[in-house]
Design a protein around this motif. Structure first.
Motif, PDB file in Angstrom:
ATOM      1  N   UNK A 131       0.806  -1.227   0.000  1.00 34.35           N
ATOM      2  CA  UNK A 131       0.000   0.000   0.000  1.00 34.35           C
ATOM      3  C   UNK A 131       0.836   1.273   0.000  1.00 34.35           C
ATOM      4  N   UNK A 132       2.148   1.155  -0.051  1.00 34.99           N
ATOM      5  CA  UNK A 132       3.013   2.333  -0.078  1.00 34.99           C
ATOM      6  C   UNK A 132       3.953   2.235  -1.267  1.00 34.99           C
ATOM      7  N   UNK A 133       4.450   3.406  -1.683  1.00 33.64           N
ATOM      8  CA  UNK A 133       5.400   3.442  -2.788  1.00 33.64           C
ATOM      9  C   UNK A 133       6.720   3.998  -2.281  1.00 33.64           C
TER      10      UNK A 133
ATOM     11  N   UNK B 184      13.189   3.277  -3.115  1.00 32.36           N
ATOM     12  CA  UNK B 184      14.467   2.685  -2.712  1.00 32.36           C
ATOM     13  C   UNK B 184      14.273   1.635  -1.631  1.00 32.36           C
ATOM     14  N   UNK B 185      13.670   2.026  -0.497  1.00 28.19           N
ATOM     15  CA  UNK B 185      13.525   1.091   0.616  1.00 28.19           C
ATOM     16  C   UNK B 185      12.567  -0.045   0.295  1.00 28.19           C
ATOM     17  N   UNK B 186      11.644   0.193  -0.641  1.00 28.59           N
ATOM     18  CA  UNK B 186      10.703  -0.857  -1.012  1.00 28.59           C
ATOM     19  C   UNK B 186      11.337  -1.996  -1.780  1.00 28.59           C
ATOM     20  N   UNK B 187      12.604  -1.837  -2.156  1.00 27.96           N
ATOM     21  CA  UNK B 187      13.300  -2.905  -2.877  1.00 27.96           C
ATOM     22  C   UNK B 187      13.532  -4.110  -1.965  1.00 27.96           C
ATOM     23  N   UNK B 188      13.712  -3.849  -0.676  1.00 30.47           N
ATOM     24  CA  UNK B 188      13.984  -4.924   0.283  1.00 30.47           C
ATOM     25  C   UNK B 188      12.662  -5.431   0.858  1.00 30.47           C
TER      26      UNK B 188
ATOM     27  N   UNK C  25       1.530 -14.642   0.064  1.00 27.38           N
ATOM     28  CA  UNK C  25       1.435 -15.106  -1.330  1.00 27.38           C
ATOM     29  C   UNK C  25       1.176 -13.931  -2.265  1.00 27.38           C
ATOM     30  N   UNK C  26       0.183 -13.113  -1.945  1.00 28.79           N
ATOM     31  CA  UNK C  26      -0.126 -11.987  -2.833  1.00 28.79           C
ATOM     32  C   UNK C  26       0.935 -10.895  -2.735  1.00 28.79           C
ATOM     33  N   UNK C  27       1.575 -10.791  -1.558  1.00 24.84           N
ATOM     34  CA  UNK C  27       2.640  -9.784  -1.405  1.00 24.84           C
ATOM     35  C   UNK C  27       3.788 -10.068  -2.356  1.00 24.84           C
ATOM     36  N   UNK C  28       4.204 -11.342  -2.457  1.00 21.43           N
ATOM     37  CA  UNK C  28       5.366 -11.673  -3.281  1.00 21.43           C
ATOM     38  C   UNK C  28       5.120 -11.378  -4.758  1.00 21.43           C
ATOM     39  N   UNK C  29       3.884 -11.569  -5.238  1.00 22.32           N
ATOM     40  CA  UNK C  29       3.586 -11.247  -6.629  1.00 22.32           C
ATOM     41  C   UNK C  29       3.775  -9.752  -6.894  1.00 22.32           C
ATOM     42  N   UNK C  30       3.213  -8.928  -6.039  1.00 18.67           N
ATOM     43  CA  UNK C  30       3.333  -7.487  -6.246  1.00 18.67           C
ATOM     44  C   UNK C  30       4.771  -7.019  -6.052  1.00 18.67           C
ATOM     45  N   UNK C  31       5.461  -7.584  -5.072  1.00 18.59           N
ATOM     46  CA  UNK C  31       6.861  -7.205  -4.847  1.00 18.59           C
ATOM     47  C   UNK C  31       7.717  -7.563  -6.062  1.00 18.59           C
ATOM     48  N   UNK C  32       7.512  -8.744  -6.625  1.00 17.97           N
ATOM     49  CA  UNK C  32       8.269  -9.159  -7.810  1.00 17.97           C
ATOM     50  C   UNK C  32       7.984  -8.226  -8.982  1.00 17.97           C
ATOM     51  N   UNK C  33       6.712  -7.835  -9.127  1.00 15.63           N
ATOM     52  CA  UNK C  33       6.344  -6.937 -10.219  1.00 15.63           C
ATOM     53  C   UNK C  33       7.053  -5.593 -10.080  1.00 15.63           C
ATOM     54  N   UNK C  34       7.056  -5.052  -8.871  1.00 13.65           N
ATOM     55  CA  UNK C  34       7.733  -3.764  -8.650  1.00 13.65           C
ATOM     56  C   UNK C  34       9.246  -3.895  -8.784  1.00 13.65           C
TER      57      UNK C  34
ATOM     58  N   UNK D 214      -2.031   3.931 -10.846  1.00 10.55           N
ATOM     59  CA  UNK D 214      -3.007   2.854 -10.970  1.00 10.55           C
ATOM     60  C   UNK D 214      -3.279   2.213  -9.604  1.00 10.55           C
ATOM     61  N   UNK D 215      -2.214   1.850  -8.886  1.00 10.69           N
ATOM     62  CA  UNK D 215      -2.377   1.217  -7.578  1.00 10.69           C
ATOM     63  C   UNK D 215      -3.113   2.144  -6.610  1.00 10.69           C
ATOM     64  N   UNK D 216      -2.802   3.423  -6.659  1.00 15.81           N
ATOM     65  CA  UNK D 216      -3.425   4.398  -5.757  1.00 15.81           C
ATOM     66  C   UNK D 216      -4.942   4.406  -5.917  1.00 15.81           C
TER      67      UNK D 216
END
Length: 378
Positions: free
Chosen positions: A67-69, A72-76, A111-120, A168-170
């Protein structure tokens, strides 16, 4: 002083012929084209994977799990139980959790987190590969002046895609929303295919030297090129319509073919008010428009193929043979997706085939403009 008589076949002038000078694209180190093209092909592969993973993210309803963008830190990703709980707590404040996934466990959230994380993450990798490659070639002076603006424009579109992705996500994090806005999803996917198309076109241009391209263009088939251009434009419209179908889950609305609930038109095609909303938000009408545009594209693809069969260039004819085969496979996959109510493996294969068809159509258009002339031996 007597002049030495010339032999009968001796050249009149003894001046050496000038060495041909390469065009602006070909100046510099001789391997510049090859390495820039390989870099673009690497970007092509990454964008293809990005589109497929994006489709899986949408089909698994994973796109709103982060839910956040944080660029840099969102990479981890979360590395311990406390981090996972913090991410899960943020998600539980979203409308999607409240309206659709209340009671979800942490394991299900992961499960759903990893899909979105991989996409980003793929988006970040694409940006990094572009920046590193562009700066590396520019510092090494392997980019001719004619290519700098083209590649900068490509980089700007890649950057814009990241902004559109968050835009889009927002939309899906607003009150009452359980998924992203279909309009924004269509913009996001459409821009991805624009980027992919530019990469393909640039890579094709770099596959031959400038002098060869100039010669080939004089042999180009203007009518076939125009028809192929129309085919590419219609295909792009169909791809964007497919995003609208996915955005409102219209693919699951009427699992019959060729009819829709026993008729040509679905029931209640104009039920929404105002009327224009039906063309973008009514699942039955949106699916009907997507089907109809698919039929029109198939007809146009056959017409273009019949014209391409008369091309004097074998490579051009083969290119449109592949377009026709990919079109037939895509139509079959579209029907299968309808009958299976857009099952995950069918829907994602349908999207992957759209990527292949898009690439082949652009290649056919390129060869209509820059044909490969066959030798006497063929």
């Amino acid at each position: 002083m007597a002049t030495k008589p010339r032999a009968i076949f001796e050249d009149v002038t003894t001046t050496e012929r000038p060495v041909p000078v390469a065009g602006v694209i070909d100046r510099g180190r001789p391997d510049a084209r090859r390495w820039v093209r390989l870099w673009l092909l690497a970007l092509f592969g990454l964008v293809v994977v990005m589109i497929v993973v994006g489709g899986l993210t949408r089909l698994t309803d994973s796109g709103l799990s982060i839910t956040e963008w944080n660029l840099v830190t969102g990479t981890v990703p979360p590395l311990n139980a406390a981090d996972w709980q913090a991410e899960f707590d943020l998600y539980r404040q979203s409308p999607q959790y409240e309206l659709m996934n209340r009671g979800m466990t942490l394991a299900e959230f992961q499960v759903i987190y990893w899909w979105e994380w991989a996409h980003r993450l793929l988006g970040r990798v694409i940006g990094a590969v572009f920046i590193a490659g562009f700066l590396g070639f520019w510092v090494a002076r392997r980019l001719a002046s004619g290519w700098v603006p083209r590649l900068l424009a490509l980089g700007a579109l890649i950057g814009l895609q990241g902004v559109v992705g968050w835009w889009m996500v927002h939309s899906g994090l607003q009150d009452g929303m359980t998924s992203v806005a279909s309009y924004r999803l269509a913009v996001h996917l459409g821009l991805a295919f624009v980027i992919l198309g530019l990469i393909v076109w640039h890579a094709l241009l770099l596959s031959r030297r400038e002098t060869e391209l100039m010669t080939a263009r004089r042999q180009g088939e203007g009518r076939l090129f125009s028809m192929a251009t129309g085919l590419v434009h219609l295909l792009f419209i169909q791809i964007v319509l497919g995003a609208l179908v996915a955005g409102i889950d219209a693919g699951r609305a009427y699992p019959t073919w060729p009819d829709m609930a026993g008729g040509v038109l679905p029931p209640g095609p104009l039920d929404l008010s105002p009327v224009w909303r039906n063309f973008f938000e009514n699942p039955g009408l949106v699916q009907f428009i997507h089907r109809t545009t698919g039929y029109l594209f198939a007809i146009l693809a056959v017409i273009v193929w019949l014209r391409a069969r008369r091309s004097p260039h074998a490579s051009t004819r083969r290119a449109f043979h592949f377009v026709l085969l990919a079109m037939a496979a895509q139509v079959a996959l579209g029907v299968w997706a309808v009958l299976s109510m857009a099952q995950l493996h069918v829907a994602i294969t349908h999207q992957a085939m759209a990527i292949l068809l898009w690439t082949l159509a652009i290649r056919g258009r390129f060869l209509a403009r820059h044909p490969v002339a066959a030798t006497i031996r063929g």
